[in-house]
Design an enzyme around this catalytic site. Structure first.
Site, short mmCIF file in Angstrom:
data_model
loop_
_atom_site.label_atom_id
_atom_site.label_comp_id
_atom_site.label_asym_id
_atom_site.label_seq_id
_atom_site.Cartn_x
_atom_site.Cartn_y
_atom_site.Cartn_z
N HIS A 99 0.84 -1.21 0.00
CA HIS A 99 0.00 0.00 0.00
C HIS A 99 0.87 1.25 0.00
O HIS A 99 1.96 1.26 0.56
CB HIS A 99 -0.96 0.02 1.20
CG HIS A 99 -0.29 -0.09 2.53
ND1 HIS A 99 0.17 -1.28 3.04
CD2 HIS A 99 0.02 0.86 3.46
CE1 HIS A 99 0.73 -1.06 4.22
NE2 HIS A 99 0.65 0.24 4.50
N HIS A 101 0.69 5.35 0.97
CA HIS A 101 -0.04 6.38 1.71
C HIS A 101 -0.03 7.68 0.92
O HIS A 101 1.03 8.12 0.46
CB HIS A 101 0.63 6.68 3.05
CG HIS A 101 0.70 5.53 4.01
ND1 HIS A 101 -0.07 5.48 5.16
CD2 HIS A 101 1.44 4.40 4.02
CE1 HIS A 101 0.22 4.37 5.84
NE2 HIS A 101 1.14 3.70 5.16
#
Ligand code: 5GP
Ligand code: ZN
Length: 134
Positions: A99, A101
């Site tokens: 992932h 951010h």
């Protein structure tokens, strides 16, 4: 993988506030935002981290990060955007599903960047011998 929280968010077993979705990519609000609008962008398919994620998927991931960053900055009237990716627990990775951010930044938010220090004698030369041309 069955126990992966972000896989559960992807397949709807766990709730999230979705920011964006297409065939391969999902983006949703971080549950503990650094600033409002803090968004996580993930491949729907499970990969553990940067190293495991195929280049083709990373390409889609980062172009989505760019598109969403521009939109978030504009819609939230942010002054800037930080992009972060933590890989391995020593680097602060807590969820082991790739992932990125997106953190909107505001002039008065008072977050500080990490402090750098100059290389000591010979350190830069020794380091460059190890990591150049990889
Ligand atoms: P990491 O430290 O692995 O890079 O970041 C994981 C992020 O996932 C953290 O910023 C954390 O706030 C966020 N997070 C943890 N649990 C949940 C959850 O259940 N839902 C959402 N939307 N974000 C979560
Ligand atoms: Zn997963």
């Amino acid at each position: 993988m069955n126990n992966c929280l972000f896989c559960k968010i992807t397949n709807g077993e766990a709730p999230s506030y979705k920011v964006y979705e297409d065939e391969d990519i999902l983006a949703f609000l971080d549950i503990n935002p650094v600033n409002i609008g803090h968004t996580l962008v993930i491949p729907k398919k499970h990969y553990e981290n940067l190293y495991e994620t195929p280049n083709e998927v990373l390409g889609k991931l980062i172009s989505t990060v760019k598109k969403l960053s521009i939109n978030i900055k504009e819609k939230l009237n942010a002054d800037g955007i930080n992009i972060m990716m933590n890989n391995d627990s020593s680097a602060g990775q807590v969820i082991f599903h790739t992932h990125i951010h997106i953190v909107p930044r505001f002039r008065e938010d008072r977050f500080k960047h990490w402090k750098g220090e100059p290389y000591k004698e010979r350190e830069a030369e020794e380091t460059i011998e190890k990591i150049k041309n990889q």
